[in-house]
Write a protein that holds these residues in place. Structure first.
Motif, PDB file in Angstrom:
ATOM      1  N   THR A   1       0.829  -1.200   0.000  1.00 21.20           N
ATOM      2  CA  THR A   1       0.000   0.000   0.000  1.00 21.20           C
ATOM      3  C   THR A   1       0.867   1.256   0.000  1.00 21.20           C
ATOM      4  OG1 THR A   1      -0.144   0.002   2.418  1.00 21.20           O
ATOM      5  CG2 THR A   1      -1.868  -1.166   1.216  1.00 21.20           C
ATOM      6  N   SER A   2       2.160   1.099   0.219  1.00 19.71           N
ATOM      7  CA  SER A   2       3.067   2.233   0.190  1.00 19.71           C
ATOM      8  C   SER A   2       3.462   2.536  -1.250  1.00 19.71           C
ATOM      9  CB  SER A   2       4.319   1.924   1.018  1.00 19.71           C
ATOM     10  OG  SER A   2       5.344   2.851   0.732  1.00 19.71           O
ATOM     11  N   GLY A   3       3.542   3.816  -1.591  1.00 17.77           N
ATOM     12  CA  GLY A   3       3.972   4.186  -2.924  1.00 17.77           C
ATOM     13  C   GLY A   3       5.434   3.878  -3.180  1.00 17.77           C
ATOM     14  N   LEU A   4       6.179   3.507  -2.133  1.00 17.15           N
ATOM     15  CA  LEU A   4       7.593   3.198  -2.284  1.00 17.15           C
ATOM     16  C   LEU A   4       7.836   1.705  -2.394  1.00 17.15           C
ATOM     17  CD1 LEU A   4       8.865   5.780   0.320  1.00 17.15           C
ATOM     18  CD2 LEU A   4       9.116   5.926  -2.145  1.00 17.15           C
ATOM     19  N   ALA A   5       6.775   0.905  -2.513  1.00 17.05           N
ATOM     20  CA  ALA A   5       6.905  -0.541  -2.665  1.00 17.05           C
ATOM     21  C   ALA A   5       6.391  -0.948  -4.034  1.00 17.05           C
ATOM     22  CB  ALA A   5       6.128  -1.261  -1.562  1.00 17.05           C
ATOM     23  N   LYS A   6       7.042  -1.965  -4.613  1.00 19.49           N
ATOM     24  CA  LYS A   6       6.623  -2.471  -5.919  1.00 19.49           C
ATOM     25  C   LYS A   6       6.611  -3.996  -5.895  1.00 19.49           C
ATOM     26  CE  LYS A   6       7.692   1.446  -8.836  1.00 19.49           C
ATOM     27  NZ  LYS A   6       8.040   1.861 -10.202  1.00 19.49           N
ATOM     28  N   THR A   7       6.059  -4.546  -6.969  1.00 25.20           N
ATOM     29  CA  THR A   7       5.949  -5.985  -7.050  1.00 25.20           C
ATOM     30  C   THR A   7       6.458  -6.461  -8.408  1.00 25.20           C
ATOM     31  OG1 THR A   7       4.403  -7.829  -6.743  1.00 25.20           O
ATOM     32  CG2 THR A   7       3.589  -5.943  -7.960  1.00 25.20           C
ATOM     33  N   GLY A   8       6.851  -7.738  -8.448  1.00 25.24           N
ATOM     34  CA  GLY A   8       7.393  -8.289  -9.682  1.00 25.24           C
ATOM     35  C   GLY A   8       7.408  -9.807  -9.638  1.00 25.24           C
ATOM     36  N   TRP A   9       8.208 -10.410 -10.498  1.00 26.29           N
ATOM     37  CA  TRP A   9       8.268 -11.864 -10.645  1.00 26.29           C
ATOM     38  C   TRP A   9       9.716 -12.273 -10.883  1.00 26.29           C
ATOM     39  CZ3 TRP A   9       4.425 -15.253  -9.773  1.00 26.29           C
ATOM     40  CH2 TRP A   9       4.555 -16.570 -10.206  1.00 26.29           C
ATOM     41  N   ALA A  10      10.080 -13.451 -10.444  1.00 25.21           N
ATOM     42  CA  ALA A  10      11.413 -13.988 -10.702  1.00 25.21           C
ATOM     43  C   ALA A  10      11.293 -15.253 -11.537  1.00 25.21           C
ATOM     44  CB  ALA A  10      12.135 -14.288  -9.393  1.00 25.21           C
ATOM     45  N   ALA A  11      11.947 -15.261 -12.687  1.00 23.11           N
ATOM     46  CA  ALA A  11      11.992 -16.454 -13.526  1.00 23.11           C
ATOM     47  C   ALA A  11      12.988 -17.444 -12.924  1.00 23.11           C
ATOM     48  CB  ALA A  11      12.422 -16.087 -14.939  1.00 23.11           C
ATOM     49  N   ILE A  12      12.629 -18.727 -12.954  1.00 21.32           N
ATOM     50  CA  ILE A  12      13.489 -19.781 -12.409  1.00 21.32           C
ATOM     51  C   ILE A  12      14.413 -20.248 -13.529  1.00 21.32           C
ATOM     52  CG2 ILE A  12      13.529 -21.950 -11.142  1.00 21.32           C
ATOM     53  CD1 ILE A  12      11.951 -19.581  -9.830  1.00 21.32           C
ATOM     54  N   ILE A  13      15.723 -20.009 -13.398  1.00 18.37           N
ATOM     55  CA  ILE A  13      16.651 -20.370 -14.454  1.00 18.37           C
ATOM     56  C   ILE A  13      17.895 -21.033 -13.879  1.00 18.37           C
ATOM     57  CG2 ILE A  13      15.827 -18.487 -15.930  1.00 18.37           C
ATOM     58  CD1 ILE A  13      18.336 -16.951 -15.319  1.00 18.37           C
ATOM     59  N   ASN A  14      18.575 -21.808 -14.711  1.00 13.90           N
ATOM     60  CA  ASN A  14      19.823 -22.442 -14.274  1.00 13.90           C
ATOM     61  C   ASN A  14      21.001 -21.523 -14.643  1.00 13.90           C
ATOM     62  OD1 ASN A  14      20.483 -22.889 -17.043  1.00 13.90           O
ATOM     63  ND2 ASN A  14      19.355 -24.849 -17.022  1.00 13.90           N
ATOM     64  N   ASP A  15      22.203 -21.951 -14.285  1.00 12.03           N
ATOM     65  CA  ASP A  15      23.374 -21.092 -14.488  1.00 12.03           C
ATOM     66  C   ASP A  15      23.645 -20.826 -15.969  1.00 12.03           C
ATOM     67  OD1 ASP A  15      23.795 -20.868 -11.784  1.00 12.03           O
ATOM     68  OD2 ASP A  15      25.258 -22.500 -11.668  1.00 12.03           O
ATOM     69  N   GLN A  16      23.406 -21.824 -16.810  1.00 10.96           N
ATOM     70  CA  GLN A  16      23.625 -21.625 -18.244  1.00 10.96           C
ATOM     71  C   GLN A  16      22.641 -20.607 -18.812  1.00 10.96           C
ATOM     72  OE1 GLN A  16      23.367 -25.208 -20.587  1.00 10.96           O
ATOM     73  NE2 GLN A  16      23.724 -24.154 -22.529  1.00 10.96           N
ATOM     74  N   GLU A  17      21.385 -20.715 -18.421  1.00 11.02           N
ATOM     75  CA  GLU A  17      20.372 -19.757 -18.887  1.00 11.02           C
ATOM     76  C   GLU A  17      20.666 -18.355 -18.361  1.00 11.02           C
ATOM     77  OE1 GLU A  17      16.556 -22.805 -19.188  1.00 11.02           O
ATOM     78  OE2 GLU A  17      17.175 -21.995 -17.257  1.00 11.02           O
ATOM     79  N   LYS A  18      21.165 -18.288 -17.131  1.00 12.37           N
ATOM     80  CA  LYS A  18      21.530 -16.981 -16.570  1.00 12.37           C
ATOM     81  C   LYS A  18      22.629 -16.338 -17.407  1.00 12.37           C
ATOM     82  CE  LYS A  18      23.679 -14.825 -12.522  1.00 12.37           C
ATOM     83  NZ  LYS A  18      24.252 -15.046 -11.169  1.00 12.37           N
ATOM     84  N   ALA A  19      23.660 -17.109 -17.767  1.00  7.93           N
ATOM     85  CA  ALA A  19      24.752 -16.579 -18.572  1.00  7.93           C
ATOM     86  C   ALA A  19      24.247 -16.095 -19.932  1.00  7.93           C
ATOM     87  CB  ALA A  19      25.839 -17.647 -18.746  1.00  7.93           C
ATOM     88  N   GLN A  20      23.318 -16.844 -20.527  1.00 13.44           N
ATOM     89  CA  GLN A  20      22.762 -16.459 -21.826  1.00 13.44           C
ATOM     90  C   GLN A  20      21.942 -15.174 -21.695  1.00 13.44           C
ATOM     91  OE1 GLN A  20      20.583 -20.005 -22.776  1.00 13.44           O
ATOM     92  NE2 GLN A  20      22.328 -20.991 -23.792  1.00 13.44           N
ATOM     93  N   LEU A  21      21.169 -15.077 -20.617  1.00 16.92           N
ATOM     94  CA  LEU A  21      20.346 -13.881 -20.411  1.00 16.92           C
ATOM     95  C   LEU A  21      21.222 -12.656 -20.220  1.00 16.92           C
ATOM     96  CD1 LEU A  21      17.713 -12.375 -19.849  1.00 16.92           C
ATOM     97  CD2 LEU A  21      17.816 -13.211 -17.483  1.00 16.92           C
TER      98      LEU A  21
END
Length: 441
Positions: free
Chosen positions: A414-434
């Motif tokens: 409810t605070s204007g200083l807070a936000k929301t989002g999502w985290a994709a589940i990835i492995n180390d190889q996918e992280k390096a590619q991203l």
């Protein structure tokens, strides 16, 4: 850990803030939010990721925590009357006839979201939400929109798989067991008016997943009265999208629905399982003695020491307030949570007495990890603290919602200083590619 796994990516996003502006992510997310009438939500305009290895371990370990709750529920059931149990968990008298004790004792659930604080040593559970009204799953669709805007879809494993699809599979199973003619996603008008996302995404996901019923959204004000009659009610499957704290327990429509022959996916026993007092019950030595080793280990590793405050223990915890946070039993979304070190002894005692000492939980304070990110593409980067919401549906886990704030230890949407989002589940190889793909933006 979450922050460490994201630091390099978030550093790149800060460097690429001009590209984020050009992609009009903020504008697209605003349009998405408005389409859901989600006035209360503000979405991060930067993507997050989460280690697949950590996610699989967390998911497995936290299922032991849910099993521990079921174990303790059965112990309590053997020791106390139903009336005493419902008194302890503060279930309104008028709704007690509708509690499904079989579901409580079996641990059957449709959906759970366990809220986690990431810190230097790992993750700590700060909330257990076990009812279908839990929010945050729309963040997965916002994530898809953001990655699409940056042409980064091939570099993460979320793969446009809506978090609602696992729920759809559960509903399809129910439909095979009994013939229904309609599925109603039921919201409560006062909940809808608060600016939480509407249920259109859920409705669309159910249809896309092949739920072979008309999927209809209603509130208590628009629900057809004819569907409360016995012949029509037994053809109706109802998905409850609101919590007990958002309704009048004496509402006439609510009782007409509960008394009808409509199949409601779950009753208010889920509010009992979501009660904050469970955080203290799991640390009760008498109950712990009958848990499995895996269940005790999950509590020790993920649940900071928690107990109920009393007049006798109040002086001790005031004296050691810097080591604890204090939460009202009915607190939610960061409201009603007092971080001890933020107050003088006198101020804290006054606030606790105002809440009512017997209604306060004391929990060991774990300092949340901090990471600089773009709070907004129009602002300078700032340090943020986070709460993660890990969803478990049946035996499956389904991604992580994120809430983050750049100013405080309690994260309140409810605070204007807070936000929301999502985290994709990835492995180390996918992280390096991203990361390499982001470098090329």
């Amino acid at each position: 850990m979450f922050c460490e796994f994201n630091r390099e990516l978030q550093g790149l996003m800060i460097e690429k803030s001009d590209q984020l502006k050009k992609a009009q992510i903020k504008e697209r997310l605003t349009t998405f939010k408005n389409g859901l009438a989600a006035d209360r939500y503000e979405f991060f305009s930067t993507p997050f990721i989460f280690s697949q290895t950590d996610f699989e371990k967390l998911s497995n370990d936290l299922k032991h925590l849910l099993d521990a709750q079921t174990n303790i529920m059965n112990q309590i059931y053997q020791q106390r009357s139903k009336q005493e149990i419902l008194d302890y968990f503060m279930i309104p008298n008028v709704l007690r006839a509708y509690i499904n004790w079989q579901r409580l004792l079996s641990g059957e659930q449709t959906i759970a979201r366990l809220d986690l604080v990431p810190h230097k040593k790992g993750y700590s559970v700060c909330g257990m939400n076990l009812h279908t009204g839990v929010g945050g799953m729309a963040c997965g669709d916002a994530y898809d929109l953001m990655m699409e805007s940056l042409s980064l879809e091939p570099y993460y494993d979320h793969g446009k798989v809506s978090a609602y699809l696992t729920l759809a599979e559960e509903i399809k199973t129910l439909c095979r067991q009994q013939k229904y003619e309609r599925l109603v996603i039921l919201d409560w008008q006062s909940h809808a008016d608060k600016g939480y996302p509407s249920f259109e995404l859920m409705q669309l996901s159910f249809i896309q997943a092949g739920v072979r019923l008309p999927v209809i959204t209603h509130t208590e004000q628009s629900y057809p009265k004819a569907w409360l009659a016995p012949e029509e009610a037994k053809k109706t499957l109802v998905y409850r999208g609101f919590g007990l704290n958002e309704i009048d327990p004496y509402d006439e429509f609510l009782h007409a629905l509960l008394k009808s022959e409509a199949r409601i996916l779950h009753g208010f026993e889920d509010e009992l399982r979501s009660n904050k007092r469970w955080l203290a019950l799991m640390w009760d030595e008498a109950y712990q003695a009958r848990l499995t080793q895996e269940q005790r280990q999950a509590i020790k590793q993920y649940l900071p020491y928690t107990c109920l405050l009393s007049q006798d223990t109040l002086p001790h915890f005031i004296a050691h307030k810097n080591d604890y946070l204090f939460r009202g039993n009915g607190s939610a979304r960061g409201q009603g949570v007092l971080v001890g070190k933020a107050y003088s002894d006198a101020e804290l005692e006054q606030k606790l007495l105002k809440i009512g000492v017997e209604n306060v939980l004391v929990q060991e304070f774990m300092e949340a990890d901090n990471m600089p990110i773009l709070h907004d593409t129009d602002e300078q980067p700032a340090g943020h603290k986070f709460v993660l919401g890990l969803y478990i549906m049946g035996e499956r886990s389904q991604g992580l919602a994120i809430r983050g704030s750049k100013v405080c230890d309690r994260i309140n949407l409810t605070s204007g200083l807070a936000k929301t989002g999502w985290a994709a589940i990835i492995n180390d190889q996918e992280k390096a590619q991203l990361i390499e793909a982001v470098r090329r933006l």
